[in-house]
Design a protein around this motif. Structure first.
Motif, PDB file in Angstrom:
ATOM      1  N   SER A   1      -3.727   8.735 -10.052  1.00 37.02           N
ATOM      2  CA  SER A   1      -4.605   8.235  -8.737  1.00 37.02           C
ATOM      3  C   SER A   1      -4.642   9.764  -8.533  1.00 37.02           C
ATOM      4  CB  SER A   1      -3.506   7.712  -7.854  1.00 37.02           C
ATOM      5  OG  SER A   1      -3.564   6.092  -7.962  1.00 37.02           O
ATOM      6  N   TYR A   2      -3.862  10.528  -8.811  1.00 47.54           N
ATOM      7  CA  TYR A   2      -3.996  12.038  -7.860  1.00 47.54           C
ATOM      8  C   TYR A   2      -3.531  13.105  -9.688  1.00 47.54           C
ATOM      9  CZ  TYR A   2      -2.918  10.565  -3.406  1.00 47.54           C
ATOM     10  OH  TYR A   2      -2.818   9.880  -2.457  1.00 47.54           O
TER      11      TYR A   2
ATOM     12  N   ARG B   1       0.852  17.703  -4.674  1.00 47.85           N
ATOM     13  CA  ARG B   1       1.019  18.776  -4.126  1.00 47.85           C
ATOM     14  C   ARG B   1       0.916  18.312  -2.339  1.00 47.85           C
ATOM     15  NH1 ARG B   1       2.307  23.616  -7.189  1.00 47.85           N
ATOM     16  NH2 ARG B   1       3.337  24.323  -5.253  1.00 47.85           N
ATOM     17  N   ARG B   2      -0.560  18.297  -2.586  1.00 45.09           N
ATOM     18  CA  ARG B   2      -0.862  18.346  -1.137  1.00 45.09           C
ATOM     19  C   ARG B   2      -0.759  17.230  -0.348  1.00 45.09           C
ATOM     20  NH1 ARG B   2      -5.374  20.643  -3.804  1.00 45.09           N
ATOM     21  NH2 ARG B   2      -6.653  19.285  -4.024  1.00 45.09           N
ATOM     22  N   PHE B   3      -0.926  16.227  -0.801  1.00 45.77           N
ATOM     23  CA  PHE B   3      -0.205  14.576  -0.028  1.00 45.77           C
ATOM     24  C   PHE B   3       0.597  14.889   0.370  1.00 45.77           C
ATOM     25  CE2 PHE B   3       1.549  10.375  -0.615  1.00 45.77           C
ATOM     26  CZ  PHE B   3       1.134  10.142  -0.257  1.00 45.77           C
TER      27      PHE B   3
ATOM     28  N   GLU C   1       1.014  -1.123  -0.090  1.00 44.71           N
ATOM     29  CA  GLU C   1       0.143   0.143  -0.386  1.00 44.71           C
ATOM     30  C   GLU C   1      -0.291   0.972  -0.303  1.00 44.71           C
ATOM     31  OE1 GLU C   1      -3.279   0.357   2.820  1.00 44.71           O
ATOM     32  OE2 GLU C   1      -3.598  -2.372   2.824  1.00 44.71           O
ATOM     33  N   LEU C   2       0.456   2.460  -0.395  1.00 47.61           N
ATOM     34  CA  LEU C   2       1.462   3.442  -1.023  1.00 47.61           C
ATOM     35  C   LEU C   2       1.702   4.096   0.977  1.00 47.61           C
ATOM     36  CD1 LEU C   2       2.102   5.824  -1.916  1.00 47.61           C
ATOM     37  CD2 LEU C   2      -0.231   7.376  -2.050  1.00 47.61           C
ATOM     38  N   LYS C   3       0.496   4.477   1.364  1.00 45.47           N
ATOM     39  CA  LYS C   3       1.431   4.956   2.959  1.00 45.47           C
ATOM     40  C   LYS C   3       2.092   3.392   3.419  1.00 45.47           C
ATOM     41  CE  LYS C   3      -2.069   1.853   5.435  1.00 45.47           C
ATOM     42  NZ  LYS C   3      -3.626   1.629   6.660  1.00 45.47           N
ATOM     43  N   VAL C   4       2.648   2.225   3.146  1.00 46.91           N
ATOM     44  CA  VAL C   4       3.859   1.500   3.865  1.00 46.91           C
ATOM     45  C   VAL C   4       5.102   2.038   2.659  1.00 46.91           C
ATOM     46  CG1 VAL C   4       4.459  -0.690   3.694  1.00 46.91           C
ATOM     47  CG2 VAL C   4       2.312  -0.616   4.070  1.00 46.91           C
ATOM     48  N   TRP C   5       4.709   2.038   1.991  1.00 51.41           N
ATOM     49  CA  TRP C   5       5.831   2.681   1.101  1.00 51.41           C
ATOM     50  C   TRP C   5       6.633   3.689   0.386  1.00 51.41           C
ATOM     51  CZ3 TRP C   5       6.435   5.056  -4.202  1.00 51.41           C
ATOM     52  CH2 TRP C   5       5.051   5.650  -3.769  1.00 51.41           C
ATOM     53  N   TRP C   6       5.215   4.353   1.377  1.00 51.78           N
ATOM     54  CA  TRP C   6       6.218   5.553   1.311  1.00 51.78           C
ATOM     55  C   TRP C   6       7.245   6.248   2.218  1.00 51.78           C
ATOM     56  CZ3 TRP C   6       5.370   8.954  -2.736  1.00 51.78           C
ATOM     57  CH2 TRP C   6       5.560  11.108  -2.505  1.00 51.78           C
TER      58      TRP C   6
ATOM     59  N   PHE D   1       0.595  16.994   3.614  1.00 50.62           N
ATOM     60  CA  PHE D   1       0.912  16.025   5.124  1.00 50.62           C
ATOM     61  C   PHE D   1       1.570  14.929   4.716  1.00 50.62           C
ATOM     62  CE2 PHE D   1      -3.219  18.961   3.771  1.00 50.62           C
ATOM     63  CZ  PHE D   1      -3.263  19.020   4.690  1.00 50.62           C
ATOM     64  N   ASN D   2       2.305  14.389   4.543  1.00 52.14           N
ATOM     65  CA  ASN D   2       3.267  13.078   4.436  1.00 52.14           C
ATOM     66  C   ASN D   2       4.117  13.473   3.618  1.00 52.14           C
ATOM     67  OD1 ASN D   2       0.846  11.054   4.421  1.00 52.14           O
ATOM     68  ND2 ASN D   2      -0.018  12.352   2.689  1.00 52.14           N
ATOM     69  N   PRO D   3       5.013  14.300   4.573  1.00 52.05           N
ATOM     70  CA  PRO D   3       6.259  15.034   3.678  1.00 52.05           C
ATOM     71  C   PRO D   3       7.427  14.000   3.279  1.00 52.05           C
ATOM     72  CG  PRO D   3       6.160  15.338   6.361  1.00 52.05           C
ATOM     73  CD  PRO D   3       4.871  15.485   5.624  1.00 52.05           C
ATOM     74  N   LEU D   4       8.265  13.773   2.816  1.00 51.49           N
ATOM     75  CA  LEU D   4       9.598  13.191   2.609  1.00 51.49           C
ATOM     76  C   LEU D   4      10.579  13.777   3.300  1.00 51.49           C
ATOM     77  CD1 LEU D   4       9.374  11.807  -0.850  1.00 51.49           C
ATOM     78  CD2 LEU D   4       8.538  10.437   1.179  1.00 51.49           C
TER      79      LEU D   4
END
Length: 427
Positions: A401-402, A408-410, A350-355, A413-416
């Motif tokens: 998906s985006y 950019r908003r994602f 899932e995106l939240k895992v590999w992010w 809220f989920n900064p790298l």
């Protein structure tokens, strides 16, 4: 260890009794230092599986070592791709052989660390590639450097001569059982695609013992020779910086830099090694070279060392300084690796895992390349990775998906991790 104190106190001391140090307690300590989660060797036994019967396994190992019945298993050979299309061979030893290698590494380090010269930085306690890069900066900024000899030893780890390596070890070790054990590990062979190959030369890359053996070999082949022989014959300034088999030598005088290149080829030949001509060069470099190039309206030559391209730069006040940036070769390699990883991972988790994993990868990159003067290239890497992530997230299905604003908003809220200087040369 007591042997470290003895080795330091008496540089001519030869150790005659070392094999008895391979006790159950010492080998258990070595086992605990092994990294978990690594690929198993040819026997398929993992570190976790070996730990289930640790006491029993170590007791049996010590008994075989004492009876001289221990025989290391062949190393499992795998290949990892290199940026130029070639493949780099890696050797994966069995867990039991890793324990023995770790023990031998500790013993050899405690002796030879007392002899190693400050010019070498690779695979040594409390030393890193960033220490080598900082030292190089000091040498070029403060020393009388006008020329740099950038040389590469061709396939060093594959071409180490076993006989010469044992002769190097014998300069400090006169314990036949320990030397025999090292010899057995060197000649344990390689298993590739189910086929066994003898190992008549080389030390397998990936082995725990290989780095310290490489340092012993190059200590006598290069470092000690440079200090005891080369520098004694020079009239100008010269300094060597080595990290494993990667090294550069800075010179004041052109004639001495050119002569060193020829002497180096002969010296390596004596140790069964060859210099890669296509990767080796002698260039005019430094304060004087920078001034000369400006006057002639041309750019100074550059050289690569430890993943960075070094070039002549100027400070805000217009004074000379050593500049560095991620080498183009390494930048392309890291981008290729990132592209392959993102393409593969996007449908595996899932995106939240590999992010989060992506964040760790970026952090690792910045922690290595985050040196003074390289901020722009780290920013470039960050922006290109973000674009790649956007591209592969949108290719998980036929429907996007985006769009870019949503993405950019994602990220907001989920900064790298952002680029940061971790290794400052000015503090």
């Amino acid at each position: 260890m007591a042997i470290a104190l003895r080795a330091k106190g008496d540089p001519k001391c030869k150790f005659t009794s070392l094999a008895h140090l391979l006790t159950e307690d010492f080998l258990k300590e070595c086992f605990r230092e092994l990294k978990r989660g690594k690929s198993p060797g040819i026997d398929g036994v993992t570190v976790g599986e070996y730990a289930k019967k640790l006491d029993e396994n170590i007791t049996d190992l010590v008994a075989r070592l004492k009876a001289k019945k221990y025989k290391p298993l062949p190393v499992l050979r795998v290949y990892i791709p290199k940026p130029n299309g070639d493949k780099r061979p890696l050797g994966i030893p069995a867990v039991e052989d890793k324990i023995v290698q770790m023990a031998l590494k500790k013993i050899l380090e405690s002796i030879f660390e007392q002899d190693f010269i400050d010019t070498s930085y690779g695979f040594r306690p409390h030393r890193s590639c960033h220490d080598a890069l900082k030292k190089l900066d000091k040498i070029i900024m403060n020393g009388l450097v006008n020329f740099v000899v950038d040389m590469d030893i061709s396939k060093f780890f594959d071409t180490v001569d076993h006989k010469i390596l044992m002769e190097c070890l014998e300069k400090r070790i006169a314990d036949p059982p320990l030397l025999q054990l090292i010899g057995r590990l060197l000649k344990s062979g390689i298993m590739e695609d189910g086929i066994y190959f003898d190992t008549e030369m080389g030390t397998p890359q990936g082995g725990i013992l290989s780095p310290v053996l490489a340092n012993v070999y190059l200590h006598y082949a290069l470092d000690k020779w440079f200090v005891d022989v080369v520098k004694q014959q020079l009239h100008g300034y010269a300094q060597l910086i080595r990290y494993a088999d990667d090294f550069v030598v800075c010179f004041e005088k052109e004639s001495e830099a050119m002569a060193f290149g020829d002497d180096m080829r002969m010296r390596m030949g004596e140790f069964g090694l060859t210099v890669s001509e296509e990767k080796s060069k002698t260039i005019e470099f430094g304060r004087r070279a920078c001034t000369k190039a400006k006057r002639d309206g041309r750019k100074c030559e550059t050289f690569d060392f430890l993943g960075f391209t070094h070039f002549c730069d100027t400070s805000r006040k217009g004074k000379f300084k050593l500049g560095r940036k991620t080498s183009r070769k390494k930048f392309r390699q890291k981008m290729q690796e990132m592209n392959i990883w993102l393409k593969r991972i996007r449908n595996l988790a899932e995106l939240k895992v590999w992010w989060k994993l992506l964040g760790l990868k970026l952090l690792g990159h910045f922690q290595y390349y985050g040196m003074s003067g390289n901020f722009r290239w780290m920013q470039n890497f960050y922006h290109q990775v973000v674009r790649l992530a956007f591209k592969w997230i949108n290719r998980r299905s036929q429907k996007k998906s985006y769009n870019w604003d949503q993405f950019r908003r994602f990220i907001q809220f989920n900064p790298l991790p952002k680029p940061k200087i971790y290794h400052s040369l000015y503090t």
